[in-house]
Design a protein around this motif. Structure first.
Motif, PDB file in Angstrom:
ATOM      1  N   GLN A 291       0.688  -1.178  -0.073  1.00  0.00           N
ATOM      2  CA  GLN A 291       0.010  -0.096   0.156  1.00  0.00           C
ATOM      3  C   GLN A 291       0.839   1.207   0.300  1.00  0.00           C
ATOM      4  OE1 GLN A 291      -3.345   0.208   2.816  1.00  0.00           O
ATOM      5  NE2 GLN A 291      -3.483  -1.997   2.351  1.00  0.00           N
ATOM      6  N   ALA A 292       2.119   1.271   0.729  1.00  0.00           N
ATOM      7  CA  ALA A 292       3.029   2.300   0.597  1.00  0.00           C
ATOM      8  C   ALA A 292       3.403   2.713  -0.611  1.00  0.00           C
ATOM      9  CB  ALA A 292       4.143   2.147   1.680  1.00  0.00           C
ATOM     10  N   LEU A 293       3.520   1.764  -1.553  1.00  0.00           N
ATOM     11  CA  LEU A 293       4.119   1.999  -2.838  1.00  0.00           C
ATOM     12  C   LEU A 293       3.111   2.831  -3.536  1.00  0.00           C
ATOM     13  CD1 LEU A 293       5.246  -1.686  -3.644  1.00  0.00           C
ATOM     14  CD2 LEU A 293       6.830   0.396  -3.490  1.00  0.00           C
ATOM     15  N   ALA A 294       2.013   3.135  -3.175  1.00  0.00           N
ATOM     16  CA  ALA A 294       0.995   3.964  -4.062  1.00  0.00           C
ATOM     17  C   ALA A 294       1.562   5.573  -3.851  1.00  0.00           C
ATOM     18  CB  ALA A 294      -0.305   4.064  -3.494  1.00  0.00           C
ATOM     19  N   ALA A 295       2.427   5.772  -2.887  1.00  0.00           N
ATOM     20  CA  ALA A 295       2.907   7.356  -2.701  1.00  0.00           C
ATOM     21  C   ALA A 295       4.311   7.241  -3.649  1.00  0.00           C
ATOM     22  CB  ALA A 295       3.442   7.439  -1.220  1.00  0.00           C
ATOM     23  N   ARG A 296       4.752   6.358  -4.499  1.00  0.00           N
ATOM     24  CA  ARG A 296       5.971   6.447  -5.306  1.00  0.00           C
ATOM     25  C   ARG A 296       5.658   7.635  -6.231  1.00  0.00           C
ATOM     26  NH1 ARG A 296       6.905   1.143  -8.405  1.00  0.00           N
ATOM     27  NH2 ARG A 296       5.002   0.972  -8.411  1.00  0.00           N
ATOM     28  N   PRO A 297       6.786   8.360  -6.605  1.00  0.00           N
ATOM     29  CA  PRO A 297       8.191   7.914  -6.261  1.00  0.00           C
ATOM     30  C   PRO A 297       8.788   8.756  -5.119  1.00  0.00           C
ATOM     31  CG  PRO A 297       8.152  10.025  -7.986  1.00  0.00           C
ATOM     32  CD  PRO A 297       6.636   9.532  -7.683  1.00  0.00           C
ATOM     33  N   PHE A 298       9.660   7.783  -4.559  1.00  0.00           N
ATOM     34  CA  PHE A 298      10.220   8.302  -3.347  1.00  0.00           C
ATOM     35  C   PHE A 298      11.470   8.766  -3.376  1.00  0.00           C
ATOM     36  CE2 PHE A 298       7.760   4.404  -2.042  1.00  0.00           C
ATOM     37  CZ  PHE A 298       6.781   5.119  -1.355  1.00  0.00           C
ATOM     38  N   GLY A 299      11.627  10.130  -2.963  1.00  0.00           N
ATOM     39  CA  GLY A 299      13.170  10.717  -3.094  1.00  0.00           C
ATOM     40  C   GLY A 299      14.114  10.366  -2.053  1.00  0.00           C
ATOM     41  N   SER A 300      13.677   9.411  -1.102  1.00  0.00           N
ATOM     42  CA  SER A 300      14.715   9.217  -0.051  1.00  0.00           C
ATOM     43  C   SER A 300      14.124   7.963   0.685  1.00  0.00           C
ATOM     44  CB  SER A 300      14.759  10.388   1.134  1.00  0.00           C
ATOM     45  OG  SER A 300      13.580  10.343   1.681  1.00  0.00           O
ATOM     46  N   LEU A 301      14.884   7.066   1.529  1.00  0.00           N
ATOM     47  CA  LEU A 301      14.631   5.986   2.164  1.00  0.00           C
ATOM     48  C   LEU A 301      13.636   6.336   3.425  1.00  0.00           C
ATOM     49  CD1 LEU A 301      17.424   3.344   2.646  1.00  0.00           C
ATOM     50  CD2 LEU A 301      15.178   3.216   1.250  1.00  0.00           C
ATOM     51  N   ALA A 302      13.791   7.638   3.809  1.00  0.00           N
ATOM     52  CA  ALA A 302      13.411   8.209   4.983  1.00  0.00           C
ATOM     53  C   ALA A 302      11.787   8.473   4.462  1.00  0.00           C
ATOM     54  CB  ALA A 302      13.991   9.301   5.435  1.00  0.00           C
TER      55      ALA A 302
END
Length: 591
Positions: A33-44
């Motif tokens: 479910q968290a992958l819906a927020a891609r793209p991620f700019g950092s691991l944080a």
């Protein structure tokens, strides 16, 4: 090969979910479910996206996640049916090599914990440094958390699950928080020095100008030299001062730092985190051969806690010219005056006035500090932006009634001093909560010579009232004192209230607060703005120059001034990164 964020961001949902498999024990839907927020700019940013998913899940799903985890040194370990990740973690903590006595103790704790909470005990056994907790620390934590309220313990279990996932994610991406580890190691080594009477018990206590205090100063000064500071000195009040020169002589300096003294039986991070974070940033500048258009001055303040002498903020106060000669005659518990202690330490008292800084030579003051509270821990956020250091007022009070026999005095004829104070305590809760960010506390409460069968005729108590602005604090004080008078009048009591301390609020400078905010946002961490209820060295520097603070999350409910005070090397890494980002911002702003 380690994963990269570029690969994760570009992968199909199915492939990306597979990349993150195993982060949460038998619970792949959190990462999916968290992958819906891609793209991620950092691991944080990825870590917090997963935190958000679980926070929004129903309680039943949260409990199911906890129950998906194995017991520590439990049946799954014995049967060798643990996941590869859990096997690795329990092995690193030595749980696969328990003595029979340790194993029996853990089995009993497992049984007691499950009976009380209905789910297994969860602990990130690789610990805040990521290298594994000692078995005795695990057992002690297990026993301590048995006393937690159920709702708090569920939240603590989920926080530990997020820490487990954070470490597993670092492993997948080949990330080592090296600067955070270095800051962690400095603090561990500095904590080896403790005052007599405490060192023997394994407790950390460093009070002003003791042998342990002076040893800390020497260690910090040596580490500053190793980091590449151009000048390092121990000044006339015991501050350790390191200066990293600007690219052009005569340019201004950024002032930063915090204190290295501690309360009695305190924690390793209060104050000291704000010394080592900027030291790590300066060391990286030196390693890169880089000079900034401004200098960096890091001060390890010698005294902030007021534990040995009543002269608090002695280290930072000296930098703004606030050192009272009368303080020199104060005596500690052994009758040693401050003057004698300073002379014994080889400090030159006559040079103290020379420590006063010219504000025109400085850009401002910033301070990094462990939060010393539960807010960031409860929100699962690593960093917080301080909006203001609360103004405060303290009173020493007494409620006076009439002592009488507890059995023979009718309820409607009593003048009970203790119930008058109890009524005031309940009012404090409501009145402070009305502001949202004020706090009010009765921390001391006693009935002198009280007896079980006597209606209290006297009750002594304290008042501690704090708010982010002086106006808000003053309104709180006025309302509380008015209610105290009204309660006394209604109950036929008398009272005294003596002001014992009053400190002005220190609002953060807007431009400097915004620099911290930009740094935190650049790391991919959500912004959380909050006041500081505790006092800090920044309060003193605030009197002469702009200041702003960054808070770092504390573990164990955010407890501070306590041996359980802790934070992770990952959070420390983010603090170093945020500090470095602020330096880079100023560099682009400075001609």
């Amino acid at each position: 090969m380690p994963l990269t964020l570029q690969e994760l961001n570009a992968a199909t949902p199915e492939a990306a979910a597979q990349m993150l498999d195993g982060l949460y024990e038998h619970t792949p839907w959190i990462a999916a479910q968290a992958l819906a927020a891609r793209p991620f700019g950092s691991l944080a940013a990825l870590k917090h996206a997963m935190v958000r998913v679980l926070a929004q899940a129903p309680r039943e799903a949260q409990v199911a996640l906890v129950r998906a985890h194995p017991e520590l040194a439990g049946k799954a370990m014995v049967a060798q049916t643990l996941t590869a990740e859990s096997t690795n973690e329990q092995s690193k903590a030595g749980l696969t090599q328990c003595t029979p006595e340790e194993f029996a103790r853990i089995q009993q704790l497992n049984a007691d914990y499950n009976a009380r909470f209905g789910f297994p005990f969860i602990l990130a056994v690789r610990g805040p440094r990521g290298t594994g907790l000692a078995k005795q620390e695990i057992i002690d934590t297990f026993a301590r958390r048995l006393d937690n309220p159920p709702d708090f313990e569920l939240a603590e279990a989920l926080r530990n699950i997020h820490r487990i996932a954070e470490i597993r994610l670092n492993d997948k991406f080949g990330v080592v928080p090296q600067l955070g580890n270095d800051v962690w190691d400095w603090q561990e080594k500095l904590a080896q020095h403790s005052d007599p009477g405490y060192a023997e018990k394994g407790q950390l206590t460093v009070t002003y100008l003791t042998d342990a205090h002076r040893a800390c100063a020497q260690r910090i000064s040596h580490w500053m030299h190793d980091c590449g500071f151009d000048e390092v000195e121990i000044d006339a009040v015991g501050n350790v001062v390191g200066r990293y020169h600007p690219a052009v002589a005569g340019a201004k300096y950024l002032l930063t730092g915090s204190h290295y003294d501690t309360v009695r039986n305190g924690g390793k991070y209060d104050g000291r985190l704000g010394i080592f974070v900027p030291m790590a940033s300066v060391r990286e500048l030196r390693r890169a051969g880089r000079r900034l258009p401004f200098g960096v001055e890091v001060v390890a303040f010698a005294e902030e806690e007021g534990q040995r002498y009543k002269a608090t903020f002695l280290g930072s106060g000296a930098l703004i010219g606030d050192f009272q000669p009368a303080w020199l005659e104060q005596k500690d518990a052994d009758g040693i005056t401050l003057r004698q202690a300073m002379q014994h330490a080889g400090l030159c008292i006559d040079d103290i006035p020379k420590l006063r800084r010219d504000p025109a030579r400085y850009l401002g003051f910033v301070e990094v500090h462990i939060e010393q509270g539960p807010v960031l821990n409860g929100l699962d956020l690593p960093l917080g932006i301080v909006t203001s250091i609360n103004g405060s007022a303290r009173y020493v009070c007494e409620m006076l009634g009439m002592a009488s026999h507890a059995g023979t005095t009718p309820m409607d004829q009593r003048r009970d001093a203790a119930t008058g104070v109890a009524e005031l305590a309940l009012y404090l809760e409501k009145r402070a909560a009305r502001d949202g960010d004020s706090v009010a506390t009765i921390g001391q409460l006693q009935v002198p010579s009280g007896s079980v069968n006597v209606v209290p005729g006297r009750c002594q108590f304290s008042l501690d009232l704090r708010a982010p602005t002086d106006a808000q604090r003053d309104a709180l004080v006025a309302d509380v004192l008015a209610e105290l008078a009204a309660i006394a009048a209604r109950r036929g009591l008398r009272y005294t209230a003596e002001l014992s301390m009053k400190a002005s609020a220190a609002p953060s400078s807007a431009p400097w607060q915004q620099r911290w905010e930009r740094a935190v946002q650049a790391l991919g961490v959500p912004l959380h703005r909050m006041p500081s209820g505790a006092g800090h060295d920044a309060m003193k520097l605030h009197e002469v120059m702009p200041q702003a603070m960054l808070f770092v999350r504390g573990l164990n409910g955010g407890i501070s001034h306590n041996p359980l005070e802790s934070t992770t090397s990952d959070d420390m890494q983010l603090a170093v990164d945020a500090f470095t980002h602020v330096l880079n911002q100023i560099a682009t702003e400075t001609p």
